[in-house]
Design an enzyme around this catalytic site. Structure first.
Site, PDB file in Angstrom:
ATOM      1  N   VAL A   1      82.629 103.874  91.288  1.00  0.00           N
ATOM      2  CA  VAL A   1      81.397 103.085  91.207  1.00  0.00           C
ATOM      3  C   VAL A   1      81.009 102.573  92.585  1.00  0.00           C
ATOM      4  CG1 VAL A   1      80.287 101.084  90.141  1.00  0.00           C
ATOM      5  CG2 VAL A   1      81.914 102.460  88.826  1.00  0.00           C
ATOM      6  N   GLY A   2      82.002 102.272  93.400  1.00  0.00           N
ATOM      7  CA  GLY A   2      81.720 101.813  94.755  1.00  0.00           C
ATOM      8  C   GLY A   2      80.918 102.827  95.563  1.00  0.00           C
TER       9      GLY A   2
ATOM     10  N   GLU B   1      85.170  96.095  97.810  1.00  0.00           N
ATOM     11  CA  GLU B   1      86.571  95.794  97.521  1.00  0.00           C
ATOM     12  C   GLU B   1      86.910  96.604  96.282  1.00  0.00           C
ATOM     13  OE1 GLU B   1      89.629  95.102  95.976  1.00  0.00           O
ATOM     14  OE2 GLU B   1      88.912  93.169  95.232  1.00  0.00           O
TER      15      GLU B   1
ATOM     16  N   GLY C   1      85.145  96.552  92.438  1.00  0.00           N
ATOM     17  CA  GLY C   1      85.304  97.449  91.295  1.00  0.00           C
ATOM     18  C   GLY C   1      86.062  98.700  91.683  1.00  0.00           C
ATOM     19  N   SER C   2      85.757  99.791  91.028  1.00  0.00           N
ATOM     20  CA  SER C   2      86.479 101.047  91.235  1.00  0.00           C
ATOM     21  C   SER C   2      85.882 101.840  92.394  1.00  0.00           C
ATOM     22  CB  SER C   2      86.432 101.894  89.972  1.00  0.00           C
ATOM     23  OG  SER C   2      85.105 102.361  89.750  1.00  0.00           O
TER      24      SER C   2
ATOM     25  N   CYS D   1      93.540  92.840  91.509  1.00  0.00           N
ATOM     26  CA  CYS D   1      93.281  93.788  92.599  1.00  0.00           C
ATOM     27  C   CYS D   1      94.479  93.886  93.534  1.00  0.00           C
ATOM     28  CB  CYS D   1      92.043  93.355  93.398  1.00  0.00           C
ATOM     29  SG  CYS D   1      90.514  93.404  92.438  1.00  0.00           S
TER      30      CYS D   1
END
Length: 612
Positions: free
Chosen positions: A294-295, A312, A290-291, A346
């Site tokens: 949020v990671g 990732e 994700g982003s 991605c």
């Protein structure tokens, strides 16, 4: 001289027949030993059949269903909708913490038995899965297209091929990769046999993104199951329509092969259900895609239970086109790299660095090609054969992309085509269900860009080709421009001089790079996938990814237990005589680590005799 030559000739004459006699059977034994594993796999695949699986399909789009604005619905529910038409498809639960905890517990209990299964049993489950995928690939592509907005061909390339190759690779090499690994011993413990075992973590918690709903769900299930783990997947609220169907495929594969379907679980819902998964004490490792924002929250949530995390976090991948690049290759690869899945990749190409020598010709030709791209409903029977680009998966994506384009234009960027969301409705191909223009963004080409622009720094995740001129055909300037971004997932370099291409690639900060190709590394599942910097850390895929589903355990055995084992020397036993014990220890150090032979003899052997 004559005598020496005759002697050498005599020796050779004696050795050669001996080698001819001994070497062939030795070589044959070595080949037989190496091929034993391959022969075992051949036997499995030729003579051990896999069962057929039947799974109910999800509801199809209906032109009579209401139009919605996104996944938010009534309390406790997630609305699933067609990304091209915004028409509602179904509802799924916004799962509570208690429901998530129950699922994690079920997975944990099922894993206790699964971890005892053989690799052959695990391969059979994956072979059953692969059989279903091959027999139902068009259905899977259609469901993925409905749920994510991608064109059917993009679904075939991104959802099906990647998943099949993942299964093939894991089935072919997985047992070898997870086998105990022999390590070199130390001189002091020459009679020991050290190995490293790869022990399954237990339960993997996966938070998967929405851009490839089938492959992103299956990716970690495949490696997780094969390595002996249970897998609990939290799917995005934007791709929950397909989740139950896709997970039911795996559950049915487990059932027909005689295993507990609770081994895999799917969680639907919003942020709260994801937080419940990350914080659950029965989750042993977290894999997040994700982003970066949020990671970081996922890392924080996992830190309370000290869980390892794989992140990732997307990319801003560059494609470098030197002045030696074939124009046909440059056009076709940049088109596929930028517009595959409407740019929602991605490792998609978000920045194209074109050397000055071919820049004008490239911009002119690529603009003409992009203007010809067709966009609309990607899964309708009436339109699927006419669509190159589908819709955005997130309802607010087009608006955000427009803001990035407008900001770039205000600072000097030039729109060569596309770039205006308001003009898109007249160009969309609808089919039997009218498309919702707010879900689309037109394929766009931008030039005259500067690294400081937001569109050159933030992941766009849309059908935007950002072209940057490399002045003077300078490799040094190109590398400087490429590395001016904090994302560092993948990269590709095109140059007829391979040595020059390698030199450019080595100076690009990225987790992956391809030479004269794009994206092929993901179809080589023996390679690890992942980035550095804002693109995250750790890897999945390859030997690194499969072993990453396990924790390494160091194990030491006696090589010849009947002949030699370790006992504590009398000089080191409690209670110690300091002078004797310290002298004995010093002598050990000199014996094994002093570089001079005299030091080993005098300070080592003699010292051990004196103090021992």
């Amino acid at each position: 001289t004559t005598s020496t030559k005759m002697t050498e000739c005599t020796v050779d004459d004696g050795v050669e027949p001996l080698l001819r006699t001994i070497l062939p059977p030795l070589v044959a034994l070595y080949i037989l030993y190496q091929s034993k594993y391959v022969m075992k796999l051949m036997y499995e695949f030729l003579f051990i059949s896999v069962p057929k699986v039947t799974v109910p399909l999800p509801p199809k789009p209906n032109a009579e269903n209401p139009i919605v604005s996104g996944p938010k619905g009534k309390q406790g529910k997630v609305i699933c909708y067609d990304k091209a038409t915004f028409r509602q498809l179904s509802e799924v639960a916004d799962m509570t913490k208690e429901e998530v905890d129950e699922m994690c517990m079920k997975a944990k209990m099922a894993q206790k038995k699964w971890v005892q299964t053989s690799f052959q049993e695990r391969r059979r489950v994956l072979r059953t899965l692969q059989k279903y995928v091959i027999e139902n690939m068009e259905v899977i592509c259609e469901v993925s297209s409905i749920d994510s907005g991608k064109a059917m061909l993009d679904a075939l390339l991104g959802e099906i091929i990647g998943t099949c190759e993942k299964i093939r690779t894991v089935n072919r090499y997985g047992e070898l990769w997870l086998a105990p690994e022999t390590r070199e011993t130390s001189p002091m413990l020459f009679y020991k046999s050290p190995t490293v075992e790869y022990v399954p973590y237990g339960v993997l918690g996966v938070i998967s993104p929405w851009n490839y709903p089938f492959h992103n769900l299956m990716n970690h299930i495949i490696s997780g199951l094969f390595s002996g783990n249970a897998v609990v997947v939290k799917v995005s609220e934007f791709s929950s329509y397909s989740a139950e169907y896709f997970m039911e495929i795996v559950k049915e594969c487990l059932r027909v092969c005689g295993h507990d379907e609770d081994l895999v679980q799917v969680i639907t819902g919003f942020a709260g259900s994801g937080q419940a998964l990350v914080s659950n004490p029965n989750i042993d490792k977290v894999i997040f895609t994700g982003s970066p924002g949020v990671g970081r929250k996922v890392m924080e949530g996992a830190s309370y239970n000290l869980k390892p995390v794989v992140l990732e976090l997307g990319g801003k991948d560059p494609m470098v086109l030197t002045e030696t690049t074939s124009m046909d290759d440059a056009i076709s690869w940049t088109m596929r790299g930028a517009y595959q899945n409407a740019g929602q990749n991605c490792c998609g190409v978000e920045r194209v660095f074109v050397y000055e020598g071919i820049y004008d010709e490239f911009v002119d030709k690529i603009t003409k090609e992009v203007k010809e791209l067709r966009q609309g409903n990607p899964h309708s029977a009436e339109t699927r054969s006419s669509i190159d680009c589908g819709s955005m998966c997130m309802p607010t994506a087009a608006k955000r992309i427009q803001e990035l384009v407008d900001e770039a234009v205000s600072k000097g960027a030039v729109i060569k085509c596309g770039g205006n969301i308001e003009d898109i409705d007249t160009k969309l191909i609808s089919g039997e269900c009218s498309v919702k223009k707010e879900g689309f963004y037109p394929p766009t080409v931008l030039t005259n860009l500067e690294p400081s622009m937001r569109i050159c720094q933030e992941e766009v995740f849309g059908p935007i080709m950002c072209i940057v001129k490399v002045p003077g055909n300078s490799d040094e300037k190109c590398i400087e421009l490429v590395n001016s971004c904090d994302f560092a997932l993948g990269a590709s370099v095109y140059c007829k001089d391979i040595a020059r291409a390698d030199n450019i690639a080595k100076q690009i900060k990225s987790g992956m790079v391809t030479i004269n190709d794009f994206g092929c590394n993901y179809l080589i599942q023996t390679l690890p996938f992942g980035g550095v910097g804002e693109s995250g850390f750790d890897r999945f895929a390859g030997i690194e990814g499969l072993r990453g589903c396990c924790y390494p355990r160091a194990v030491v055995h006696d090589t010849f237990p009947m002949l030699m084992t370790t006992s504590i020397p009398p000089a080191l036993r409690y209670p110690v005589n300091f002078e004797r014990a310290f002298g004995f220890g010093q002598s050990l150090v000199k014996l094994f680590y002093d570089e001079s032979w005299w030091g080993k003899i005098k300070g080592g052997i003699v010292g051990l005799i004196r103090h021992g």
